[in-house]
Structure formats: structure tokens, C-alpha cells
Design a protein around this motif. Structure first.
Motif, PDB file in Angstrom:
ATOM      1  N   VAL A  37      15.383  27.695-139.645  1.00  0.00           N
ATOM      2  CA  VAL A  37      15.426  27.634-139.030  1.00  0.00           C
ATOM      3  C   VAL A  37      16.350  27.815-137.897  1.00  0.00           C
ATOM      4  CG1 VAL A  37      16.141  25.252-137.922  1.00  0.00           C
ATOM      5  CG2 VAL A  37      15.089  24.772-140.315  1.00  0.00           C
ATOM      6  N   GLY A  38      16.426  28.881-137.182  1.00  0.00           N
ATOM      7  CA  GLY A  38      17.613  29.429-136.269  1.00  0.00           C
ATOM      8  C   GLY A  38      18.774  30.352-137.422  1.00  0.00           C
ATOM      9  N   VAL A  39      19.513  29.837-136.773  1.00  0.00           N
ATOM     10  CA  VAL A  39      20.943  30.072-137.721  1.00  0.00           C
ATOM     11  C   VAL A  39      21.097  29.263-138.352  1.00  0.00           C
ATOM     12  CG1 VAL A  39      21.533  31.913-136.060  1.00  0.00           C
ATOM     13  CG2 VAL A  39      22.418  29.428-136.185  1.00  0.00           C
ATOM     14  N   SER A  40      20.319  27.970-138.195  1.00  0.00           N
ATOM     15  CA  SER A  40      21.394  26.271-139.024  1.00  0.00           C
ATOM     16  C   SER A  40      20.878  26.426-140.130  1.00  0.00           C
ATOM     17  CB  SER A  40      19.986  25.472-138.697  1.00  0.00           C
ATOM     18  OG  SER A  40      20.559  25.172-137.247  1.00  0.00           O
ATOM     19  N   VAL A  41      18.975  27.399-140.885  1.00  0.00           N
ATOM     20  CA  VAL A  41      19.429  27.893-142.145  1.00  0.00           C
ATOM     21  C   VAL A  41      18.071  29.245-142.236  1.00  0.00           C
ATOM     22  CG1 VAL A  41      16.883  27.412-144.136  1.00  0.00           C
ATOM     23  CG2 VAL A  41      18.780  25.529-142.823  1.00  0.00           C
ATOM     24  N   ILE A  42      18.581  30.063-142.878  1.00  0.00           N
ATOM     25  CA  ILE A  42      17.933  31.539-142.667  1.00  0.00           C
ATOM     26  C   ILE A  42      17.986  31.964-144.786  1.00  0.00           C
ATOM     27  CG2 ILE A  42      18.879  33.827-142.489  1.00  0.00           C
ATOM     28  CD1 ILE A  42      20.845  33.188-140.162  1.00  0.00           C
ATOM     29  N   LEU A  90      17.189  17.102-146.841  1.00  0.00           N
ATOM     30  CA  LEU A  90      16.874  17.518-146.443  1.00  0.00           C
ATOM     31  C   LEU A  90      17.384  18.363-145.504  1.00  0.00           C
ATOM     32  CD1 LEU A  90      13.214  18.532-145.034  1.00  0.00           C
ATOM     33  CD2 LEU A  90      13.486  16.014-143.142  1.00  0.00           C
ATOM     34  N   VAL A  91      16.596  19.602-144.689  1.00  0.00           N
ATOM     35  CA  VAL A  91      18.320  20.306-144.219  1.00  0.00           C
ATOM     36  C   VAL A  91      17.306  20.978-143.669  1.00  0.00           C
ATOM     37  CG1 VAL A  91      20.026  21.720-143.994  1.00  0.00           C
ATOM     38  CG2 VAL A  91      19.779  19.994-146.267  1.00  0.00           C
ATOM     39  N   THR A  92      17.746  21.288-142.192  1.00  0.00           N
ATOM     40  CA  THR A  92      17.535  20.115-141.033  1.00  0.00           C
ATOM     41  C   THR A  92      16.481  19.837-140.862  1.00  0.00           C
ATOM     42  OG1 THR A  92      18.567  21.348-139.059  1.00  0.00           O
ATOM     43  CG2 THR A  92      18.994  22.129-140.166  1.00  0.00           C
ATOM     44  N   ALA A  93      17.063  18.256-139.534  1.00  0.00           N
ATOM     45  CA  ALA A  93      15.677  17.986-139.500  1.00  0.00           C
ATOM     46  C   ALA A  93      16.543  16.695-137.831  1.00  0.00           C
ATOM     47  CB  ALA A  93      15.158  16.545-140.278  1.00  0.00           C
ATOM     48  N   MET A  94      15.493  16.216-137.558  1.00  0.00           N
ATOM     49  CA  MET A  94      16.025  15.312-135.435  1.00  0.00           C
ATOM     50  C   MET A  94      15.804  13.751-136.998  1.00  0.00           C
ATOM     51  SD  MET A  94      15.514  16.741-132.511  1.00  0.00           S
ATOM     52  CE  MET A  94      16.319  15.500-131.660  1.00  0.00           C
ATOM     53  N   ARG A  95      16.353  12.761-136.519  1.00  0.00           N
ATOM     54  CA  ARG A  95      16.132  11.926-136.879  1.00  0.00           C
ATOM     55  C   ARG A  95      14.965  10.847-136.185  1.00  0.00           C
ATOM     56  NH1 ARG A  95      20.228   5.791-137.521  1.00  0.00           N
ATOM     57  NH2 ARG A  95      18.741   5.502-139.105  1.00  0.00           N
ATOM     58  N   THR A  96      13.709  10.662-137.633  1.00  0.00           N
ATOM     59  CA  THR A  96      13.163   9.757-136.879  1.00  0.00           C
ATOM     60  C   THR A  96      12.575   8.696-137.942  1.00  0.00           C
ATOM     61  OG1 THR A  96      11.245  11.175-138.344  1.00  0.00           O
ATOM     62  CG2 THR A  96      11.515  12.073-135.963  1.00  0.00           C
ATOM     63  N   PRO A  97      11.706   7.505-137.491  1.00  0.00           N
ATOM     64  CA  PRO A  97      11.133   6.826-138.467  1.00  0.00           C
ATOM     65  C   PRO A  97      10.174   7.111-139.559  1.00  0.00           C
ATOM     66  CG  PRO A  97      11.220   5.872-135.314  1.00  0.00           C
ATOM     67  CD  PRO A  97      11.568   7.210-136.317  1.00  0.00           C
ATOM     68  N   ALA A  98       9.488   7.803-139.323  1.00  0.00           N
ATOM     69  CA  ALA A  98       9.324   8.276-140.087  1.00  0.00           C
ATOM     70  C   ALA A  98      10.505   8.866-141.818  1.00  0.00           C
ATOM     71  CB  ALA A  98       7.970   9.242-140.351  1.00  0.00           C
ATOM     72  N   THR A 222      20.815  16.034-134.247  1.00  0.00           N
ATOM     73  CA  THR A 222      19.389  16.989-135.987  1.00  0.00           C
ATOM     74  C   THR A 222      20.929  16.147-137.032  1.00  0.00           C
ATOM     75  OG1 THR A 222      18.654  18.823-136.249  1.00  0.00           O
ATOM     76  CG2 THR A 222      21.434  19.181-134.893  1.00  0.00           C
ATOM     77  N   GLY A 223      20.679  16.578-138.163  1.00  0.00           N
ATOM     78  CA  GLY A 223      21.392  16.800-139.014  1.00  0.00           C
ATOM     79  C   GLY A 223      20.564  16.979-140.422  1.00  0.00           C
ATOM     80  N   ILE A 224      21.014  16.057-141.547  1.00  0.00           N
ATOM     81  CA  ILE A 224      20.769  16.778-142.534  1.00  0.00           C
ATOM     82  C   ILE A 224      20.826  14.735-143.696  1.00  0.00           C
ATOM     83  CG2 ILE A 224      21.235  16.664-145.847  1.00  0.00           C
ATOM     84  CD1 ILE A 224      23.287  18.090-144.085  1.00  0.00           C
ATOM     85  N   TYR A 225      19.090  14.548-144.049  1.00  0.00           N
ATOM     86  CA  TYR A 225      19.039  13.401-144.696  1.00  0.00           C
ATOM     87  C   TYR A 225      19.369  13.832-146.540  1.00  0.00           C
ATOM     88  CZ  TYR A 225      16.171  10.485-141.180  1.00  0.00           C
ATOM     89  OH  TYR A 225      15.717  10.814-139.945  1.00  0.00           O
ATOM     90  N   VAL A 226      19.857  12.258-147.147  1.00  0.00           N
ATOM     91  CA  VAL A 226      19.803  12.215-148.387  1.00  0.00           C
ATOM     92  C   VAL A 226      18.884  11.012-149.064  1.00  0.00           C
ATOM     93  CG1 VAL A 226      21.208  11.532-150.278  1.00  0.00           C
ATOM     94  CG2 VAL A 226      22.015  12.755-148.189  1.00  0.00           C
TER      95      VAL A 226
END
Length: 272
Positions: A37-42, A90-98, A222-226
């Protein structure tokens, strides 16, 4: 005031965890499947995993007594593993209801997706409906990306129109844009820019990007889901506290500023 370096920020965030009220550690290894995900995760072809978030987790985990095990998978599989309790983060993600059904969200930065294309003299696209009516424009997205219900609705309609190209990662989308095989993509500009920087076949593309925000893709986080399902309560609590302290340290925003041009950041990233 002089900016703190990325390393200084990591040290600061790690120091927060070294306080007397720090963590007792995680009871087991924390499973973290990732995709680029870009430079967020390589995610390297050789199995190496680096980038803003993996490097941050490793640094903080050392002090917190938590060991993160990263594996590289396609984005769609990453989402499936998290949804079925086979991944702890879950790295990285925008917040969604699902995603909220399966995880607890920790926002790290403000973020939004935009329409991105190669600069041209075509009239601006001002909304999702406008994009749907421009039936000559071919649109590419990454399988597994989700920017909310409005995004999903737009993607479904584009697919019905036969104009949607679904790719496995942002680098593939960048190549299609560079070749002129598609006209527009929908994603965070920092994601595409980070992929372009590591793809020699699209050299120079970053200087030609045109970014168009639309109201259907507003600012969010955007961030991380636990995971709600895979972790013991004590581990879940420890990880949530670890991530919240990291977010408050400012290290993630500082890292984006280190990697990206101001004009890219202005359209897609801001402090949480």
C-alpha cells in the motif's frame, strides 16, 4: 522549529511504552498479513515487509513485548483473512461499517481517496454521477480496496457499464495509466505515488498526475483494525493501547511528510 526525524519519532513513540505502566506483552505472536500500500506497507518480491506501518509496529513491539509476524498476500485475501478471524490486525484500512463488524478501529491519520488520472485538457470530473456519465472513460481500481458504501456503489455501477478494470495492486494500476490503457483510477494519492516510486516501468508518471476530489469520497481516517475474533481480551487491550499511543505520538503523519511531496499530501493525508 526543526522537524523531528522518522527515527526520532520512532524512538519517542517507543519511549512512551517504556514507562512504568507499560505492557506485560502479548501472549503469542501477532499474525499480520499484508499487501503493498504505497509506502505504508512495502511487500517485497523476496518476502520482506517494510514501510511506515510494519517498521512502526516492529519498533513499538520490541518495547511492548509483542512480536508481529508479517506475511504477504493479495489485498482481497488480506481482507478475507481478517474477516474470518485468521488475522489479528488489518494494516492499513479506512474505517467502514463492514470492517467494524470484525475489528476495532484505531485511526492513525486523516485520509481520503480521489479520482486520479494523467494530466489532460478534459473537463474536470465533479462528482461520482459525473464520472458515471462520462462513459468514454475507463476506470481502474484495486481488488479489496474499500472506501465506503458510496465507493462500492460507484464501483458496482462502473462494472455494470463494462468500464471497470480490477487489478491486484496499485503498481498494476499505475502501469495501466502509464500505457493509456485506462483513464482514471480511484484510490488515495499517496498509495499510487508510493507505488510509482518503486516501479521503474512508469518513471516520470508522478509528475503527470491529476487529482480530483469528489463529494462521494470525503475525508475519513485510515489506520489499523484490531480483530474482535482472533485475540484474547488481554492481547486485544494491549494492542489497542499500543496503537493509540503510537497514533498520538505523531510518527505516522511525520513519516508521510518524509516520503511524499506536499502537493500529494495536501489532497489525501492530514493529521487525525
Amino acid at each position: 522549529m526543526k522537524k523531528r526525524s522518522f527515527v526520532q519519532y520512532l524512538a519517542f513513540a517507543a519511549a512512551l511504552l517504556a514507562a512504568p505502566a507499560a505492557f506485560a506483552g502479548c501472549s503469542r505472536e501477532i499474525v499480520v498479513p499484508v499487501s503493498s500500500v504505497g509506502v505504508s506497507v512495502i511487500a517485497g518480491s523476496d518476502g520482506t515487509v517494510t514501510g511506515i506501518y510494519p517498521d512502526l509496529l516492529r519498533s513499538l513491539g520490541t518495547k511492548a513485548g509483542c512480536h508481529f509476524v508479517f506475511t504477504t498476500v493479495p489485498r482481497a485475501r488480506q481482507e478475507l483473512m481478517f474477516a474470518t478471524g485468521k488475522a489479528d490486525l488489518l494494516v492499513t484500512a479506512m474505517r467502514t461499517p463492514a470492517r467494524d463488524v470484525n475489528g476495532i478501529f484505531v485511526p492513525m491519520i486523516g485520509h481520503r481517496a480521489t479520482l486520479i488520472s494523467v494530466q489532460s485538457d478534459r473537463p474536470p470530473i465533479t462528482s461520482g454521477q459525473d464520472l458515471l456519465e462520462r462513459r468514454d472513460l475507463r476506470v481502474a481500481v484495486v481488488r479489496g480496496y474499500d472506501y465506503g458504501e458510496a465507493y462500492q456503489s460507484l464501483v458496482r455501477e462502473l462494472s455494470k457499464q463494462g468500464r471497470l478494470f480490477t487489478e491486484v495492486d496499485p503498481a498494476a494500476v499505475a502501469r495501466l495509466l502509464h500505457l493509456g490503457a485506462v483513464d482514471v483510477t480511484i484510490m488515495g494519492p499517496t498509495i499510487l505515488a508510493g507505488s510509482i516510486d518503486r516501479e521503474p516501468r512508469v518513471a516520470g508518471l508522478i509528475d503527470k498526475l491529476r487529482m480530483e476530489p469528489i463529494p462521494e469520497l470525503p475525508w475519513g481516517h485510515t489506520g489499523i483494525y484490531v480483530s474482535r475474533h482472533s485475540l484474547k481480551p488481554a492481547d486485544q487491550e494491549a494492542l489497542l493501547e499500543l496503537l493509540e499511543k503510537a497514533a498520538k505520538s505523531g510518527v505516522v503523519m511525520e513519516s508521510f511528510q518524509r516520503y511524499h511531496r506536499p502537493e500529494i499530501l495536501a489532497e489525501s493525508v492530514r493529521p487525525r
